[in-house]
Design a protein around this motif. Sequence first.
Motif, PDB file in Angstrom:
ATOM      1  N   ALA A  21       6.778   3.473   9.211  1.00 13.22           N
ATOM      2  CA  ALA A  21       5.362   3.624   8.872  1.00 13.22           C
ATOM      3  C   ALA A  21       4.583   2.357   9.220  1.00 13.22           C
ATOM      4  N   VAL A  22       5.137   1.207   8.873  1.00 13.19           N
ATOM      5  CA  VAL A  22       4.482  -0.069   9.185  1.00 13.19           C
ATOM      6  C   VAL A  22       4.374  -0.237  10.701  1.00 13.19           C
ATOM      7  N   GLN A  23       5.454   0.070  11.413  1.00 13.60           N
ATOM      8  CA  GLN A  23       5.437  -0.037  12.873  1.00 13.60           C
ATOM      9  C   GLN A  23       4.375   0.871  13.482  1.00 13.60           C
ATOM     10  N   VAL A  25       0.845  -1.202   0.000  1.00 18.15           N
ATOM     11  CA  VAL A  25       0.000   0.000   0.000  1.00 18.15           C
ATOM     12  C   VAL A  25       0.877   1.248   0.000  1.00 18.15           C
ATOM     13  N   TYR A  26       1.909   1.248   0.825  1.00 19.03           N
ATOM     14  CA  TYR A  26       2.761   2.433   0.958  1.00 19.03           C
ATOM     15  C   TYR A  26       3.752   2.587  -0.200  1.00 19.03           C
ATOM     16  N   LEU A  27       4.214   1.486  -0.766  1.00 16.99           N
ATOM     17  CA  LEU A  27       5.202   1.571  -1.852  1.00 16.99           C
ATOM     18  C   LEU A  27       4.577   1.817  -3.225  1.00 16.99           C
ATOM     19  N   TYR A  28       3.361   1.372  -3.420  1.00 18.48           N
ATOM     20  CA  TYR A  28       2.685   1.490  -4.719  1.00 18.48           C
ATOM     21  C   TYR A  28       1.359   2.255  -4.559  1.00 18.48           C
ATOM     22  N   PRO A  29       1.422   3.554  -4.250  1.00 18.13           N
ATOM     23  CA  PRO A  29       0.200   4.307  -3.945  1.00 18.13           C
ATOM     24  C   PRO A  29      -0.763   4.452  -5.118  1.00 18.13           C
ATOM     25  N   ASP A  30      -0.286   4.273  -6.348  1.00 16.13           N
ATOM     26  CA  ASP A  30      -1.156   4.442  -7.517  1.00 16.13           C
ATOM     27  C   ASP A  30      -1.594   3.118  -8.135  1.00 16.13           C
ATOM     28  N   HIS A  31      -1.243   2.016  -7.523  1.00 10.53           N
ATOM     29  CA  HIS A  31      -1.556   0.698  -8.077  1.00 10.53           C
ATOM     30  C   HIS A  31      -3.060   0.427  -8.009  1.00 10.53           C
ATOM     31  N   THR A  32      -3.573  -0.246  -9.009  1.00  8.92           N
ATOM     32  CA  THR A  32      -5.012  -0.530  -9.068  1.00  8.92           C
ATOM     33  C   THR A  32      -5.467  -1.477  -7.951  1.00  8.92           C
ATOM     34  N   ALA A  33      -4.557  -2.252  -7.388  1.00  9.11           N
ATOM     35  CA  ALA A  33      -4.919  -3.198  -6.324  1.00  9.11           C
ATOM     36  C   ALA A  33      -4.784  -2.590  -4.928  1.00  9.11           C
ATOM     37  N   ARG A  34      -4.509  -1.318  -4.847  1.00  7.84           N
ATOM     38  CA  ARG A  34      -4.277  -0.654  -3.561  1.00  7.84           C
ATOM     39  C   ARG A  34      -5.422  -0.868  -2.561  1.00  7.84           C
ATOM     40  N   ASN A  35      -6.658  -0.654  -2.980  1.00  3.95           N
ATOM     41  CA  ASN A  35      -7.781  -0.847  -2.061  1.00  3.95           C
ATOM     42  C   ASN A  35      -7.921  -2.305  -1.642  1.00  3.95           C
ATOM     43  N   HIS A  36      -7.628  -3.200  -2.555  1.00  7.13           N
ATOM     44  CA  HIS A  36      -7.643  -4.628  -2.217  1.00  7.13           C
ATOM     45  C   HIS A  36      -6.580  -4.925  -1.153  1.00  7.13           C
ATOM     46  N   TRP A  37      -5.398  -4.349  -1.304  1.00  5.52           N
ATOM     47  CA  TRP A  37      -4.327  -4.573  -0.329  1.00  5.52           C
ATOM     48  C   TRP A  37      -4.721  -4.046   1.045  1.00  5.52           C
ATOM     49  N   LYS A  38      -5.392  -2.911   1.073  1.00  7.04           N
ATOM     50  CA  LYS A  38      -5.860  -2.369   2.357  1.00  7.04           C
ATOM     51  C   LYS A  38      -6.858  -3.328   3.003  1.00  7.04           C
ATOM     52  N   GLU A  39      -7.740  -3.880   2.204  1.00  3.31           N
ATOM     53  CA  GLU A  39      -8.699  -4.851   2.722  1.00  3.31           C
ATOM     54  C   GLU A  39      -7.988  -6.088   3.260  1.00  3.31           C
ATOM     55  N   SER A  57       0.234   9.693   5.280  1.00  3.55           N
ATOM     56  CA  SER A  57       0.442  11.139   5.201  1.00  3.55           C
ATOM     57  C   SER A  57       1.597  11.582   6.096  1.00  3.55           C
ATOM     58  N   LYS A  58       1.677  10.991   7.251  1.00  2.00           N
ATOM     59  CA  LYS A  58       2.730  11.347   8.218  1.00  2.00           C
ATOM     60  C   LYS A  58       4.121  11.050   7.673  1.00  2.00           C
ATOM     61  N   TYR A  59       4.298   9.896   7.050  1.00  2.00           N
ATOM     62  CA  TYR A  59       5.636   9.482   6.617  1.00  2.00           C
ATOM     63  C   TYR A  59       5.937   9.801   5.157  1.00  2.00           C
ATOM     64  N   PHE A  60       4.915   9.905   4.327  1.00  2.00           N
ATOM     65  CA  PHE A  60       5.159  10.068   2.885  1.00  2.00           C
ATOM     66  C   PHE A  60       4.428  11.262   2.286  1.00  2.00           C
ATOM     67  N   GLY A  61       3.758  12.044   3.102  1.00 10.14           N
ATOM     68  CA  GLY A  61       2.893  13.114   2.617  1.00 10.14           C
ATOM     69  C   GLY A  61       3.556  14.138   1.721  1.00 10.14           C
ATOM     70  N   ASP A  62       4.807  14.463   1.976  1.00  9.74           N
ATOM     71  CA  ASP A  62       5.451  15.512   1.176  1.00  9.74           C
ATOM     72  C   ASP A  62       6.398  14.980   0.127  1.00  9.74           C
ATOM     73  N   GLU A  63       6.307  13.684  -0.150  1.00 12.67           N
ATOM     74  CA  GLU A  63       7.191  13.111  -1.187  1.00 12.67           C
ATOM     75  C   GLU A  63       6.550  13.180  -2.542  1.00 12.67           C
ATOM     76  N   ALA A  93      -9.511   1.705  10.862  1.00 17.48           N
ATOM     77  CA  ALA A  93      -8.256   1.114  10.389  1.00 17.48           C
ATOM     78  C   ALA A  93      -7.832   1.739   9.059  1.00 17.48           C
ATOM     79  N   TYR A  94      -8.780   1.897   8.130  1.00 22.68           N
ATOM     80  CA  TYR A  94      -8.450   2.519   6.844  1.00 22.68           C
ATOM     81  C   TYR A  94      -8.011   3.967   7.037  1.00 22.68           C
ATOM     82  N   GLN A  95      -8.674   4.658   7.939  1.00 28.92           N
ATOM     83  CA  GLN A  95      -8.306   6.049   8.228  1.00 28.92           C
ATOM     84  C   GLN A  95      -6.901   6.114   8.821  1.00 28.92           C
ATOM     85  N   MET A  96      -6.569   5.168   9.689  1.00 30.46           N
ATOM     86  CA  MET A  96      -5.232   5.159  10.290  1.00 30.46           C
ATOM     87  C   MET A  96      -4.169   4.828   9.243  1.00 30.46           C
TER      88      MET A  96
END
Length: 147
Positions: free
Chosen positions: A109-111, A33-47, A141-147, A132-135
Amino acid sequence: MKRLVRAQAFGRADILSDLRFHGRKAVDHLAKVYLYPDHTARNHWKEEVLAHFSSVSTLKGTNRFPKLKDIYYNGCEGHLDTLSKTVRVFRKEYGEPTRKCKLQTLQMAVQDYFWWASKELNKSGRLIGSEAYQMMDSVESKYFGDE
């Protein structure tokens, strides 16, 4: 006729083994989820993160949830040492990550997410999906928001 209803409880070793097994999968999916933010499977990975790490059973004989440190270590911390190898596998499966970051930043970020999730599981035994999704998004955003 009276019936005795008992809640399902498991031994500590069984619960921790289950957390280790599912924690590995949840850590892997959260890293994707964090490494591939634009991937089509992103929502699936969150689930999948939520599917593998969203509840914990009570301990047999105590009717309490496992200790916070046990949930966290077996669910996350014990898997972070292999995250660099896992990222190499992701590169072969999905190509170069679209988000460039240091391994240490990804680990933090994972930790951060799993520490929050472990505290929630220690209190109530279950995560609420929307929280959980909000977190996950908040940590991102905390770790990658400005990248």
